[in-house]
Design a protein around this motif. Structure first.
Motif, PDB file in Angstrom:
ATOM      1  N   GLY A 149      46.208  40.903  -2.834  1.00 45.23           N
ATOM      2  CA  GLY A 149      46.756  41.586  -1.679  1.00 45.23           C
ATOM      3  C   GLY A 149      47.825  42.594  -2.072  1.00 45.23           C
ATOM      4  N   ALA A 150      48.652  42.220  -3.052  1.00 38.60           N
ATOM      5  CA  ALA A 150      49.691  43.135  -3.521  1.00 38.60           C
ATOM      6  C   ALA A 150      49.080  44.368  -4.183  1.00 38.60           C
ATOM      7  CB  ALA A 150      50.616  42.412  -4.491  1.00 38.60           C
ATOM      8  N   VAL A 151      48.010  44.143  -4.965  1.00 38.47           N
ATOM      9  CA  VAL A 151      47.337  45.274  -5.620  1.00 38.47           C
ATOM     10  C   VAL A 151      46.725  46.205  -4.584  1.00 38.47           C
ATOM     11  CG1 VAL A 151      45.397  45.913  -7.099  1.00 38.47           C
ATOM     12  CG2 VAL A 151      46.909  44.050  -7.776  1.00 38.47           C
ATOM     13  N   LEU A 152      46.038  45.635  -3.587  1.00 27.69           N
ATOM     14  CA  LEU A 152      45.450  46.462  -2.530  1.00 27.69           C
ATOM     15  C   LEU A 152      46.531  47.250  -1.790  1.00 27.69           C
ATOM     16  CD1 LEU A 152      42.807  44.019  -0.994  1.00 27.69           C
ATOM     17  CD2 LEU A 152      42.340  46.115  -2.263  1.00 27.69           C
ATOM     18  N   GLY A 153      47.653  46.570  -1.522  1.00 31.13           N
ATOM     19  CA  GLY A 153      48.749  47.248  -0.840  1.00 31.13           C
ATOM     20  C   GLY A 153      49.287  48.420  -1.636  1.00 31.13           C
ATOM     21  N   ASN A 154      49.369  48.248  -2.953  1.00 35.80           N
ATOM     22  CA  ASN A 154      49.858  49.338  -3.801  1.00 35.80           C
ATOM     23  C   ASN A 154      48.872  50.495  -3.876  1.00 35.80           C
ATOM     24  OD1 ASN A 154      52.278  48.061  -4.426  1.00 35.80           O
ATOM     25  ND2 ASN A 154      51.407  46.981  -6.186  1.00 35.80           N
ATOM     26  N   LEU A 155      47.568  50.159  -3.864  1.00 38.04           N
ATOM     27  CA  LEU A 155      46.553  51.201  -4.013  1.00 38.04           C
ATOM     28  C   LEU A 155      46.276  51.940  -2.708  1.00 38.04           C
ATOM     29  CD1 LEU A 155      43.950  49.400  -6.325  1.00 38.04           C
ATOM     30  CD2 LEU A 155      45.535  51.226  -6.961  1.00 38.04           C
ATOM     31  N   TRP A 156      46.097  51.194  -1.618  1.00 38.58           N
ATOM     32  CA  TRP A 156      45.622  51.807  -0.365  1.00 38.58           C
ATOM     33  C   TRP A 156      46.504  51.472   0.845  1.00 38.58           C
ATOM     34  CZ3 TRP A 156      41.305  49.237  -3.079  1.00 38.58           C
ATOM     35  CH2 TRP A 156      40.599  50.135  -3.881  1.00 38.58           C
ATOM     36  N   GLY A 157      47.665  50.925   0.611  1.00 36.70           N
ATOM     37  CA  GLY A 157      48.554  50.608   1.721  1.00 36.70           C
ATOM     38  C   GLY A 157      48.393  49.188   2.221  1.00 36.70           C
ATOM     39  N   TRP A 158      49.421  48.714   2.928  1.00 41.22           N
ATOM     40  CA  TRP A 158      49.447  47.310   3.354  1.00 41.22           C
ATOM     41  C   TRP A 158      48.308  46.966   4.306  1.00 41.22           C
ATOM     42  CZ3 TRP A 158      49.897  46.135   8.534  1.00 41.22           C
ATOM     43  CH2 TRP A 158      50.376  47.140   9.380  1.00 41.22           C
ATOM     44  N   ARG A 159      47.804  47.954   5.055  1.00 43.36           N
ATOM     45  CA  ARG A 159      46.728  47.668   6.011  1.00 43.36           C
ATOM     46  C   ARG A 159      45.442  47.223   5.313  1.00 43.36           C
ATOM     47  NH1 ARG A 159      48.381  49.886  10.962  1.00 43.36           N
ATOM     48  NH2 ARG A 159      50.173  51.289  10.737  1.00 43.36           N
ATOM     49  N   SER A 160      45.218  47.707   4.090  1.00 46.52           N
ATOM     50  CA  SER A 160      43.998  47.336   3.372  1.00 46.52           C
ATOM     51  C   SER A 160      43.964  45.837   3.077  1.00 46.52           C
ATOM     52  CB  SER A 160      43.894  48.135   2.068  1.00 46.52           C
ATOM     53  OG  SER A 160      44.939  47.801   1.164  1.00 46.52           O
ATOM     54  N   ALA A 161      45.139  45.224   2.880  1.00 42.35           N
ATOM     55  CA  ALA A 161      45.177  43.781   2.636  1.00 42.35           C
ATOM     56  C   ALA A 161      44.729  43.016   3.885  1.00 42.35           C
ATOM     57  CB  ALA A 161      46.588  43.363   2.222  1.00 42.35           C
ATOM     58  N   PHE A 162      45.119  43.500   5.068  1.00 43.27           N
ATOM     59  CA  PHE A 162      44.684  42.859   6.315  1.00 43.27           C
ATOM     60  C   PHE A 162      43.165  42.996   6.489  1.00 43.27           C
ATOM     61  CE2 PHE A 162      49.103  42.734   6.994  1.00 43.27           C
ATOM     62  CZ  PHE A 162      49.384  41.945   8.091  1.00 43.27           C
ATOM     63  N   TRP A 163      42.631  44.204   6.176  1.00 43.60           N
ATOM     64  CA  TRP A 163      41.177  44.390   6.249  1.00 43.60           C
ATOM     65  C   TRP A 163      40.455  43.455   5.277  1.00 43.60           C
ATOM     66  CZ3 TRP A 163      38.958  46.421  10.185  1.00 43.60           C
ATOM     67  CH2 TRP A 163      39.527  47.490  10.878  1.00 43.60           C
ATOM     68  N   ALA A 164      41.018  43.270   4.084  1.00 44.27           N
ATOM     69  CA  ALA A 164      40.375  42.414   3.076  1.00 44.27           C
ATOM     70  C   ALA A 164      40.313  40.962   3.546  1.00 44.27           C
ATOM     71  CB  ALA A 164      41.132  42.517   1.748  1.00 44.27           C
ATOM     72  N   VAL A 165      41.406  40.468   4.160  1.00 52.42           N
ATOM     73  CA  VAL A 165      41.405  39.090   4.674  1.00 52.42           C
ATOM     74  C   VAL A 165      40.326  38.924   5.741  1.00 52.42           C
ATOM     75  CG1 VAL A 165      42.739  37.435   6.031  1.00 52.42           C
ATOM     76  CG2 VAL A 165      43.803  38.596   4.088  1.00 52.42           C
ATOM     77  N   ALA A 166      40.222  39.892   6.644  1.00 56.64           N
ATOM     78  CA  ALA A 166      39.186  39.825   7.678  1.00 56.64           C
ATOM     79  C   ALA A 166      37.789  39.845   7.057  1.00 56.64           C
ATOM     80  CB  ALA A 166      39.351  40.993   8.655  1.00 56.64           C
ATOM     81  N   ALA A 167      37.600  40.697   6.040  1.00 60.26           N
ATOM     82  CA  ALA A 167      36.279  40.825   5.417  1.00 60.26           C
ATOM     83  C   ALA A 167      35.867  39.535   4.706  1.00 60.26           C
ATOM     84  CB  ALA A 167      36.295  41.991   4.422  1.00 60.26           C
ATOM     85  N   VAL A 168      36.811  38.876   4.029  1.00 64.40           N
ATOM     86  CA  VAL A 168      36.491  37.622   3.336  1.00 64.40           C
ATOM     87  C   VAL A 168      36.160  36.516   4.340  1.00 64.40           C
ATOM     88  CG1 VAL A 168      37.461  35.799   1.875  1.00 64.40           C
ATOM     89  CG2 VAL A 168      37.834  38.194   1.287  1.00 64.40           C
ATOM     90  N   SER A 169      36.758  36.585   5.525  1.00 64.47           N
ATOM     91  CA  SER A 169      36.545  35.531   6.525  1.00 64.47           C
ATOM     92  C   SER A 169      35.188  35.618   7.206  1.00 64.47           C
ATOM     93  CB  SER A 169      37.647  35.604   7.587  1.00 64.47           C
ATOM     94  OG  SER A 169      38.930  35.465   7.024  1.00 64.47           O
ATOM     95  N   VAL A 170      34.594  36.815   7.257  1.00 63.36           N
ATOM     96  CA  VAL A 170      33.322  36.981   7.969  1.00 63.36           C
ATOM     97  C   VAL A 170      32.200  36.146   7.357  1.00 63.36           C
ATOM     98  CG1 VAL A 170      31.505  38.630   8.547  1.00 63.36           C
ATOM     99  CG2 VAL A 170      33.906  39.205   8.968  1.00 63.36           C
ATOM    100  N   PRO A 171      31.952  36.215   6.021  1.00 55.02           N
ATOM    101  CA  PRO A 171      30.880  35.365   5.485  1.00 55.02           C
ATOM    102  C   PRO A 171      31.156  33.879   5.663  1.00 55.02           C
ATOM    103  CG  PRO A 171      32.101  36.462   3.718  1.00 55.02           C
ATOM    104  CD  PRO A 171      32.509  37.100   4.992  1.00 55.02           C
ATOM    105  N   ALA A 172      32.436  33.478   5.668  1.00 54.56           N
ATOM    106  CA  ALA A 172      32.755  32.072   5.913  1.00 54.56           C
ATOM    107  C   ALA A 172      32.343  31.676   7.327  1.00 54.56           C
ATOM    108  CB  ALA A 172      34.248  31.827   5.700  1.00 54.56           C
TER     109      ALA A 172
END
Length: 392
Positions: free
Chosen positions: A147-170
């Motif tokens: 999440g920290a890496v994503l935040g550094n690369l594409w902003g803090w919002r990308s970490a929120f999108w990543a959490v949502a994306a990982v939750s969908v297949p679950a």
């Protein structure tokens, strides 16, 4: 262990990442939404408060729901909260999404623990719980740095999108894999289960879990300034030290999963004493960098081995409350996760320095040992008294 339990662990991994990832994103959120850093920090405390309230509340509200649908409702609400959080430009809305996400997370974990324990069987509660708690520790090891890496690369919002994306297949896997409630299955009785949760031994175990977890998060929350200002590490080392602590926590949960079903006291008694000794030693030697690094690993392992074993003990002692026992265990963990940082922060605020959370952690574990030993000694005294029957 049924594969569906590991699917539940994947969802808990995503939720654990959400809970902890803000540690590396707070400054960016504050700058983007034009609030102070302390104000942005309330996003973390609000999440913990939502977990405390949400676990028992959601467990009671969803008591009569089929567990598959309860899990899907909670996970869908969690995903939606993160999508809204990722697109909002309002700090107030983001704060509200943290509350919704925390309540959904708490409900999912409470129902997930009950589901996992039920699927694993009556003698494998510890193994099932360790898979779900392992999702939380893996979030520390892998999810939070990612999440920290994503935040550094594409902003803090990308970490929120990543959490949502990982939750969908679950969510999809839960829909396909969690068995439906059989027709004619007994309907849980909230009053009966709440009466079962009033037992003194269970209440003591919940207090112990809160104290041990409070000690854990008291130091973990302030590990960065402790490492830089006391141990002398460069700021670049902080992510590595956090990862070492979380790696230890994963080892601890794994050990608890193997032993807590059959030999819990082999973890709780020596582990609790070693945990206390470790916090005291850490406080005394925090200025020695190599020793501090070693103790970060050791204390992470001991903290989660003892904490996960206490949660297993809660699940066994709440056997007559299979639907609500997991919710009270979840609430106890989060009471500790909220209170520990507050106590550590109070010690720092009192001018005691960044080493002081270590002493507070030691005090909390010492209190846990005292609370746990007194009832045991009383039972032993009654058993040894002339003419008294030995308790079973």
């Amino acid at each position: 262990m049924p594969i569906v339990i590991y699917i539940l662990g994947l969802a808990v991994f995503a939720q654990g990442t959400s809970e902890f990832m803000l540690a590396g994103l707070i400054p960016d959120i504050a700058a983007d939404l034009r609030v102070s850093v302390p104000a942005a920090g309330t996003l973390t405390s609000t999440f913990a408060a939502g977990m405390i309230i949400g676990a028992p509340l959601m467990a009671v509200l969803s008591l009569r729901w089929p567990r598959r649908w309860a899990l899907l409702v909670f996970l869908t609400a969690f995903i939606a909260a993160h999508v809204v959080g990722a697109v909002t430009a309002s700090f107030g809305v983001l704060l509200a999404t943290r509350v919704v996400g925390a309540v959904a997370n708490a409900g999912f974990l409470a129902v997930g623990l009950a589901t996992a324990v039920g699927l694993a069987g009556p003698h494998a509660k510890g193994r099932a719980a360790s898979v779900l708690l392992g999702g939380v520790t893996l979030a520390c090891v892998a999810g939070v740095p990612a999440g920290a890496v994503l935040g550094n690369l594409w902003g803090w919002r990308s970490a929120f999108w990543a959490v949502a994306a990982v939750s969908v297949p679950a969510a999809v896997a839960i829909l396909r894999s969690v068995p439906p409630t059989p027709l004619g299955a007994p309907v849980p009785d909230a009053r009966r289960e709440l009466r079962a949760l009033r037992r003194p031994r269970l209440a003591v175990t919940l207090v112990l879990a809160a104290l041990v977890n409070g000690a854990t998060f008291c130091t973990f929350t302030y590990l960065a300034p402790l490492a830089t200002d006391v141990s002398g590490y460069d700021r670049a080392w902080v992510p590595a030290l956090l990862a070492v602590f979380c790696l230890g926590s994963f080892v601890g949960v794994t050990v608890a999963g193997r032993l807590s079903d059959t030999r819990p006291m082999r973890i709780l008694v020596p582990g609790g004493l070693a945990l206390l000794a470790g916090w005291l030693l850490f406080a005394a030697t925090a200025a020695i960098a190599p020793v501090a690094l070693l103790l970060v690993l050791v204390q992470g392992t001991l903290s989660f081995a003892v904490g996960a074993t206490l949660i297993t003990l809660v699940l066994y002692r709440a056997a007559d409350a299979p639907s609500l026992g997991g919710s009270f265990a979840t609430a106890a963990l989060n009471v500790g996760a909220a209170a520990g940082p507050l106590l550590g922060g109070a010690a720092i605020g009192a001018g005691l320095g960044y080493r002081s959370p270590l002493w507070v952690s030691a005090l909390l574990v010492a209190l846990a040992l005292t609370v746990g030993l007194v009832p045991a000694l009383r039972r032993r005294g009654r058993a040894d008294a002339p003419g008294q029957p030995v308790p079973s």
